[in-house]
Enzyme design. Structure first.
Site, PDB file in Angstrom:
ATOM      1  CG  ASN A 116     108.792 -46.425 -25.487  1.00 39.65           C
ATOM      2  OD1 ASN A 116     108.124 -45.441 -25.778  1.00 39.65           O
ATOM      3  ND2 ASN A 116     108.247 -47.637 -25.333  1.00 39.65           N
ATOM      4  CG  PHE A 120     101.563 -41.305 -29.278  1.00 35.00           C
ATOM      5  CD1 PHE A 120     102.033 -42.600 -29.122  1.00 35.00           C
ATOM      6  CD2 PHE A 120     100.259 -41.026 -28.856  1.00 35.00           C
ATOM      7  CE1 PHE A 120     101.236 -43.592 -28.552  1.00 35.00           C
ATOM      8  CE2 PHE A 120      99.453 -42.008 -28.292  1.00 35.00           C
ATOM      9  CZ  PHE A 120      99.953 -43.284 -28.135  1.00 35.00           C
ATOM     10  CB  SER A 181     100.964 -45.315 -25.454  1.00 31.57           C
ATOM     11  OG  SER A 181     101.159 -46.171 -26.538  1.00 31.57           O
ATOM     12  CG  ASN A 183     105.592 -43.091 -22.760  1.00 36.20           C
ATOM     13  OD1 ASN A 183     105.924 -43.085 -21.582  1.00 36.20           O
ATOM     14  ND2 ASN A 183     105.875 -44.091 -23.579  1.00 36.20           N
ATOM     15  CB  THR A 184      99.724 -39.715 -24.650  1.00 35.06           C
ATOM     16  OG1 THR A 184     100.595 -39.822 -25.775  1.00 35.06           O
ATOM     17  CG2 THR A 184      98.749 -38.575 -24.890  1.00 35.06           C
ATOM     18  CE  LYS A 219     100.163 -52.327 -28.420  1.00 38.15           C
ATOM     19  NZ  LYS A 219     101.305 -52.095 -29.324  1.00 38.15           N
ATOM     20  CG  ASN A 248     101.174 -50.101 -25.477  1.00 37.95           C
ATOM     21  OD1 ASN A 248     102.386 -49.889 -25.430  1.00 37.95           O
ATOM     22  ND2 ASN A 248     100.357 -49.436 -26.262  1.00 37.95           N
TER      23      ASN A 248
HETATM   24  C1  LIG Z   1     110.452 -47.936 -28.551  1.00 41.81           C
HETATM   25  C2  LIG Z   1     109.039 -48.418 -28.499  1.00 41.81           C
HETATM   26  C3  LIG Z   1     108.026 -47.625 -28.996  1.00 41.81           C
HETATM   27  C4  LIG Z   1     106.714 -48.061 -28.964  1.00 41.81           C
HETATM   28  N1  LIG Z   1     105.736 -47.279 -29.497  1.00 41.81           N
HETATM   29  C5  LIG Z   1     104.469 -47.734 -29.546  1.00 41.81           C
HETATM   30  C6  LIG Z   1     103.454 -46.969 -30.164  1.00 41.81           C
HETATM   31  O1  LIG Z   1     103.702 -45.899 -30.708  1.00 41.81           O
HETATM   32  N2  LIG Z   1     102.194 -47.476 -30.167  1.00 41.81           N
HETATM   33  C7  LIG Z   1     101.872 -48.690 -29.607  1.00 41.81           C
HETATM   34  O2  LIG Z   1     100.716 -49.101 -29.654  1.00 41.81           O
HETATM   35  N3  LIG Z   1     102.832 -49.443 -29.018  1.00 41.81           N
HETATM   36  C8  LIG Z   1     104.103 -48.990 -28.982  1.00 41.81           C
HETATM   37  N4  LIG Z   1     105.070 -49.758 -28.398  1.00 41.81           N
HETATM   38  C9  LIG Z   1     104.683 -51.025 -27.735  1.00 41.81           C
HETATM   39  C10 LIG Z   1     104.896 -52.220 -28.648  1.00 41.81           C
HETATM   40  O3  LIG Z   1     104.076 -52.137 -29.779  1.00 41.81           O
HETATM   41  C11 LIG Z   1     104.590 -53.533 -27.897  1.00 41.81           C
HETATM   42  O4  LIG Z   1     103.216 -53.549 -27.565  1.00 41.81           O
HETATM   43  C12 LIG Z   1     105.397 -53.670 -26.616  1.00 41.81           C
HETATM   44  O5  LIG Z   1     106.717 -53.197 -26.812  1.00 41.81           O
HETATM   45  C13 LIG Z   1     105.458 -55.125 -26.153  1.00 41.81           C
HETATM   46  O6  LIG Z   1     106.125 -55.932 -27.090  1.00 41.81           O
HETATM   47  P1  LIG Z   1     107.675 -56.359 -26.953  1.00 41.81           P
HETATM   48  O7  LIG Z   1     107.867 -56.863 -25.545  1.00 41.81           O
HETATM   49  O8  LIG Z   1     107.871 -57.396 -28.008  1.00 41.81           O
HETATM   50  O9  LIG Z   1     108.490 -55.138 -27.216  1.00 41.81           O
HETATM   51  C14 LIG Z   1     106.404 -49.321 -28.403  1.00 41.81           C
HETATM   52  C15 LIG Z   1     107.433 -50.128 -27.909  1.00 41.81           C
HETATM   53  C16 LIG Z   1     108.727 -49.697 -27.948  1.00 41.81           C
HETATM   54  C17 LIG Z   1     109.814 -50.577 -27.394  1.00 41.81           C
END
Ligand SMILES: Cc1cc2nc3c(=O)[nH]c(=O)nc-3n(C[C@H](O)[C@H](O)[C@H](O)COP(=O)(O)O)c2cc1C
Length: 350
Positions: A116, A120, A181, A183-184, A219, A248
């Site tokens: 992704n 934000f 993250s 993406n910022t 985080k 993350n």
């Molecule tokens: C579509 C998507 C959007 C995410 N947006 C955020 C976010 O806004 N803030 C954040 O701290 N992590 C975000 N994450 C990261 C997740 O919180 C998590 O840390 C990461 O996906 C690893 O976990 P997973 O392997 O179970 O997906 C996002 C993940 C995905 C897939």
């Protein structure tokens, strides 16, 4: 059954469209108190052996939904009714913003992964605060994850996070400073201790000033060098944070631009958890996220020292009742190991 629905139906539609529809459905569920309570009764963890406490907050089980799904705090109760012990809403920024152009969410089903670059997208702290103030009819622990507004320059980042914290800390069961993250632009630079110290110190002052003293976590990214992980851990102890969420998404991949989550992240996420635990022991609460797919993964994270575990991609591939199923299996496992409480498992192999 869900696998069939996923491959034959859901996968034919744009991933973000399915996501929006799911959030809308869960928000609608939040307005149907009877159905919500019935689902909560059936699927939320109720077994006392699964209860964990962290930073003064009681969780009915260890497995929660990671940040990024409920970006605007629109449907936490609906998510809890499906079996998650807690929901981390956000990332929320001080000012609302549209995020990156679409498409920005991609499925990698063969790898059980997602990429992704949402950036934000959210309606901002005030809109989220309005929703968080609504009375709830099922219990749910809500963590609030805050990030930097894109148009705010790095030199003004502290003020921007503090503005979000002022609005949201009083409404959060715990607060998370997200500096990881991908993406910022520039956000992850804030993980450098020289920038992170003033940022966390300022946000902590706000979190400490709420009537209940809101617990504060940071985080981090899986792509930090090991020395930098140690440095963040030392800083968290020095400042008196309550915990660290690791991790993350990763930018170490060769696919679409953005952060990779799901199965390919599992190994590194576990490594980071082990490193953190070796550094801080049980002085901080460790929350493990990244590539958690099943009960074995959750168990492994607990043994390695996580008090709480979070998933996102695993839920997308595992189906709506993924968390309820894992909590049920965890209760069986606790008893099979002759334990009275899942807390006995935490840090066993650390
Ligand atoms: C579509 C998507 C959007 C995410 N947006 C955020 C976010 O806004 N803030 C954040 O701290 N992590 C975000 N994450 C990261 C997740 O919180 C998590 O840390 C990461 O996906 C690893 O976990 P997973 O392997 O179970 O997906 C996002 C993940 C995905 C897939």
């Amino acid at each position: 059954m869900y696998r069939l629905v996923f491959t034959q139906v859901l996968q034919r539609f744009d991933a973000e469209a399915v996501h929006r529809l799911t959030v809308a459905g869960l928000a609608l569920l939040a307005r149907l108190p009877l159905l919500k309570r019935l689902l909560h009764q059936a699927y939320a963890p109720h077994d006392p052996a699964l209860r964990v406490s962290a930073f003064g907050v009681h969780f009915p089980g260890p497995l929660g939904l990671a940040a990024g799904f409920d970006k605007d705090a629109a449907c936490a109760e609906g998510i809890a009714a499906l079996g998650f012990s807690h929901v981390e809403v956000g990332t929320i920024t001080a000012h609302g913003q549209p995020g990156n152009p679409r498409p920005r969410l991609f499925r990698l089903p063969r790898q059980r992964a997602l990429i992704n670059r949402m950036g934000f997208n959210n309606e901002g702290a005030l809109a989220a605060a309005r929703r968080l103030r609504r009375p709830r009819s099922v219990p749910v622990v809500v963590g609030v994850n805050i990030g930097k507004t894109k148009v705010v320059p790095e030199s003004e980042a502290v003020g921007d996070y503090v503005a979000s914290a002022r609005t949201l800390a009083p409404l959060a069961d715990y607060l998370v400073v997200n500096v990881s993250s991908p993406n910022t632009p520039g956000l992850r630079n804030l993980q450098a201790v020289t920038l992170l110290r003033p940022l966390l110190t300022a946000v902590k002052e706000v979190a400490d000033a709420t009537p209940r003293r809101t617990p504060l976590l940071v985080k981090i990214a899986p792509d930090l060098a090991d020395d930098d992980i140690d440095a963040v851990a030392d800083l968290a102890l020095e400042i008196g944070l309550d915990g660290i969420i690791a991790t993350n998404t990763t930018i170490r991949h060769s696919g679409e631009q953005g952060g990779l989550s799901g199965r390919p992240l599992k190994k590194r996420s576990l490594e980071v958890l082990r490193r953190l635990r070796a550094r801080v022991g049980d002085r901080l609460t460790l929350v493990s996220a990244g590539g958690v797919e099943d009960v074995d993964d959750v168990w492994e994270r607990l043994l390695a020292g996580a008090t709480l575990v979070q998933g996102y991609s695993g839920w997308i591939y595992g189906g709506p009742l993924w968390a309820a199923r894992i909590h049920r299996q965890l209760a069986v496992r606790v008893r099979r190991h002759g334990m009275k409480s899942i807390t006995e498992a935490i840090g066993r192999t650390a």
